[in-house]
Write an enzyme that holds these catalytic residues in place. Sequence first.
Site, PDB file in Angstrom:
ATOM      1  N   ASP A  72      42.850   0.840  14.872  1.00 57.57           N
ATOM      2  CA  ASP A  72      42.332  -0.521  14.730  1.00 57.57           C
ATOM      3  C   ASP A  72      40.818  -0.510  14.936  1.00 57.57           C
ATOM      4  O   ASP A  72      40.242   0.511  15.339  1.00 57.57           O
ATOM      5  CB  ASP A  72      43.029  -1.396  15.796  1.00 57.57           C
ATOM      6  CG  ASP A  72      42.702  -2.860  15.668  1.00 57.57           C
ATOM      7  OD1 ASP A  72      42.320  -3.293  14.565  1.00 57.57           O
ATOM      8  OD2 ASP A  72      42.818  -3.578  16.687  1.00 57.57           O
TER       9      ASP A  72
ATOM     10  N   ASP B 207      43.744  -9.693  11.216  1.00 54.56           N
ATOM     11  CA  ASP B 207      44.026 -10.837  12.101  1.00 54.56           C
ATOM     12  C   ASP B 207      44.170 -12.139  11.325  1.00 54.56           C
ATOM     13  O   ASP B 207      43.250 -12.955  11.247  1.00 54.56           O
ATOM     14  CB  ASP B 207      42.915 -10.961  13.152  1.00 54.56           C
ATOM     15  CG  ASP B 207      42.923  -9.771  14.087  1.00 54.56           C
ATOM     16  OD1 ASP B 207      43.948  -9.065  14.148  1.00 54.56           O
ATOM     17  OD2 ASP B 207      41.899  -9.534  14.749  1.00 54.56           O
TER      18      ASP B 207
ATOM     19  N   GLU C 299      36.331  -0.709  11.376  1.00 58.57           N
ATOM     20  CA  GLU C 299      35.451  -1.101  10.247  1.00 58.57           C
ATOM     21  C   GLU C 299      34.105  -0.387  10.307  1.00 58.57           C
ATOM     22  O   GLU C 299      33.539  -0.168   9.228  1.00 58.57           O
ATOM     23  CB  GLU C 299      35.254  -2.626  10.246  1.00 58.57           C
ATOM     24  CG  GLU C 299      36.500  -3.392   9.875  1.00 58.57           C
ATOM     25  CD  GLU C 299      37.590  -3.350  10.948  1.00 58.57           C
ATOM     26  OE1 GLU C 299      37.220  -3.261  12.137  1.00 58.57           O
ATOM     27  OE2 GLU C 299      38.768  -3.378  10.599  1.00 58.57           O
TER      28      GLU C 299
HETATM   29  C1  GLC Z   1      42.496  -6.559  16.858  1.00 52.91           C
HETATM   30  C2  GLC Z   1      43.666  -6.216  15.959  1.00 52.91           C
HETATM   31  C3  GLC Z   1      44.929  -6.785  16.528  1.00 52.91           C
HETATM   32  C4  GLC Z   1      45.135  -6.238  17.941  1.00 52.91           C
HETATM   33  C5  GLC Z   1      43.928  -6.576  18.804  1.00 52.91           C
HETATM   34  C6  GLC Z   1      44.010  -5.928  20.186  1.00 52.91           C
HETATM   35  O1  GLC Z   1      42.259  -7.919  16.857  1.00 52.91           O
HETATM   36  O2  GLC Z   1      43.456  -6.636  14.644  1.00 52.91           O
HETATM   37  O3  GLC Z   1      46.017  -6.444  15.699  1.00 52.91           O
HETATM   38  O4  GLC Z   1      46.278  -6.766  18.496  1.00 52.91           O
HETATM   39  O5  GLC Z   1      42.740  -6.111  18.180  1.00 52.91           O
HETATM   40  O6  GLC Z   1      44.109  -4.559  20.102  1.00 52.91           O
END
Ligand code: GLC
Length: 827
Positions: free
Chosen positions: A436, A512, A439
């Site tokens: 995650d 998200d 980017e």
């Molecule tokens: C980001 C991710 C989400 C995750 C969060 C905490 O917002 O996109 O899916 O739960 O981080 O790790």
Amino acid sequence: MKENVPDPNPELLTARLLVAEENMIVDDEEFHHLNNPADGIKPIVKKYLGVPNHAEQKGNKFFFTDGDASVEVTIVTKEIIRIRLAPHSVFLDEFSYAVPELPTKAVAFNLSETDLEFKVSTEAVNCHIRKQDFFISFSDSKGITTSSDAAPMHWEENVKFGGYYVFCTKTCAPEESFFGLGDKATEFNLRGKRLKNWNTDAYSYGWNQDPLYRSIPFYISVNDGIASGIFFDNTFKAHFDFGGEDPTKTSFWADGGELQYYYIHGPHMMDVVKNYHILTGTHPMPPLWALGYHQCRWSYYPENKVRVIANGFRQNKIPCDGIYLDIDYMDGYRCFTWNKKYFPDPRKMIEDLAANGFKTVVIIDPGIRVDDNYSVFKEGKENRYFCRRSDDYFMEGHVWPGRCQFPDFTNPEVRTWWGGLFDELVDLGVAGVWNDMNEPAVFGSGTFPDDVRHQYDGFRGSHRKAHNVYGMQMVRATYEGLRKQLKNKRPFTITRAGYAGVQRYSSVWTGDNVASWEHLKIGNVQLQRLSVSGISFCGTDIGGFSGEPDGELFTRWIQMGTFSPFMRAHSAGDTKEREPWSFGEPFTSINRKFIELRYKLLPYLYSAFWEHHRYGFPILRPVVMHEQETVANHFRQDEFTYGDKILICPVLEPGQTSRMVYLPKGKWYHFWSLEMVEGGQEVHVATPLDTMPIFVKAGSVIPEYPVMQYTSEKPIEEVKLNIYYSDYEVNSFLFEDYGETFAYEQDIYLEKKFIVKGTAKTMSIKQSMEGLYTPRYEGYHIKINGLPFKPSKIIADGKEIKEVSVNPDKTYEFKFSKNFKQIEILK
Ligand code: GLC
């Protein structure tokens, strides 16, 4: 003294300063009498290719020059031609993260010349270089022009960073439509849009927000019923305009790098997508469990909570294969550590979950906490694995763990190190990894500054060049590391960011999103778009990440998710409990019914996945992909086929009790009622909450597994074949293998082909198979649907089948060997 020297010409000095500051061009005249070395030096502003005066061939490459700039035309395959532009005839090093190597199969081609043009041709495509103005166009073997420059390729110097902004402008026909570009949250048809590729952490993004998490610089154009594609392989911030600024022009341009694109011939959208996959690869086969239902939340902790959720699935008899640990499993959000208070014995917990049929997937982010007592940071620091700024300071920024540094995943040595860091997690039994924030996301500033340097596999670059590939190289490092450590087992990875080709390493989710009906619609479009952009293994956060869905929205989302190649519910930490049973009845039962349907259809999805992996077909196929010649279909974005046999139309409005659904030409069966419906038209379909519009193509053989609580719960003892009568011949496929190893790479698998054909008095089903795998089950349970006559005899491989159940809905069921060759049903 300097300050006393009078300025020879203050006006000119001001003009020069302006030049320096704003990179603007000042008329030559203003400088010509000044004895100044800067005289005549000025940035290049919008320089266009001139007149091509020379052509040269080197193998499968052709070079054309206007005396200063050069254009390279490479014959990649019979359907793919690559164009590159070098402003001063010096091409950049040939290196691409998207296209690891060009196809090597020999192709026949030739160069011809007339007074008007040079022409490079293969059997399928002609590339024309117009002598008058260097316009490049493409035509098919019938001479129909499918893509054409509206201006010569051009460029503009970037004084601050070096290199050029590079531009390509093509014509845009009045009825031309555009598809692709990955995860854009806008109408499926991109006509009229102006969009940007720059990977962005876009929490709670909205309709039309751009850019989002991924950069897939590939689009498909459909004009006059003919499809072709452009893959602009440039990792810099890139821009696309599909007739937005000027309805007669389509442009793409980037803030740096080379103007390099592949023209991909159709004539069908499917051909374009398949050819795009030839360049950038497909998803490897996932472990079967990864196609099951997955449950996630930010975060399930402590350990007991995870166990309670897992047990909840088993108690509620709702199938589930994957459970996720979000950032709170870590010690202070330090990757590759455990919070021992919440998870005192991760090995035991993961073992117990596994015994209960759950695979554990853990999140790993790129930000590594700056902490000299933390081994990952120490190793990265000692080995200089973290990204640095232009003046050699480390790139530091805040993410979940606080102050972080970030591995340079574009360095192969760093990727190997990173891959090795998973050894402990794998040893503990972790089966999948979720990457995650890649980017890369940085709190406050959004992402890295432009001056961050990257090794870029030896082809060095600033963050301007590496930004869009950072996430892809992170998940590549993760995937390759897991692949080594899991030996012959297939890793499962999921990533948020990516660039073209990321599919070779990972599945993706759309980031998200929000618990709203609008987001259900956005997700439906995004998944179809990702699917035609090379990323078939995709899903949304079912239910919406932020905000609160009500039971109805959640259930409608589960229904859509049943037909998303990747199916995971996920929610933010500040929301209410969000499991398939959280909303009470009737929602729990409906959610169960659909998740069970997902499990029944697993062999069908798995076969569609194989068709993707091996042959480059997308798993979700929008209507336009079936009938691109009808312009009205270019604007349909609700319905799609899942594989090629099942048409789905999610219910996207609250309280909707019926909706219109377009069915492509041919005959279809309403999945729930078995009513046969003629396609090529919109039909009105009832949509009570416990169903959704699902149609099966006549003539299909849809394989079905028994419902299990997780994919490996029991050995499969029998596969059900749901066969739908058709009066024309239809082929179906079934792919079978071990489901979790790489034996398929050694050709250990079975590809089955079924041919169904009926007349007014007969129906026949033929089966043929190829491959080295032998499934463990012995027999099929065959169900015949839609038979237009009452059968008097069913003969399988010459033997009459006596035991046939006749159901009130005029379906017939019987059992026979999995090795049958031919079944005949006679009136
Ligand atoms: C980001 C991710 C989400 C995750 C969060 C905490 O917002 O996109 O899916 O739960 O981080 O790790």
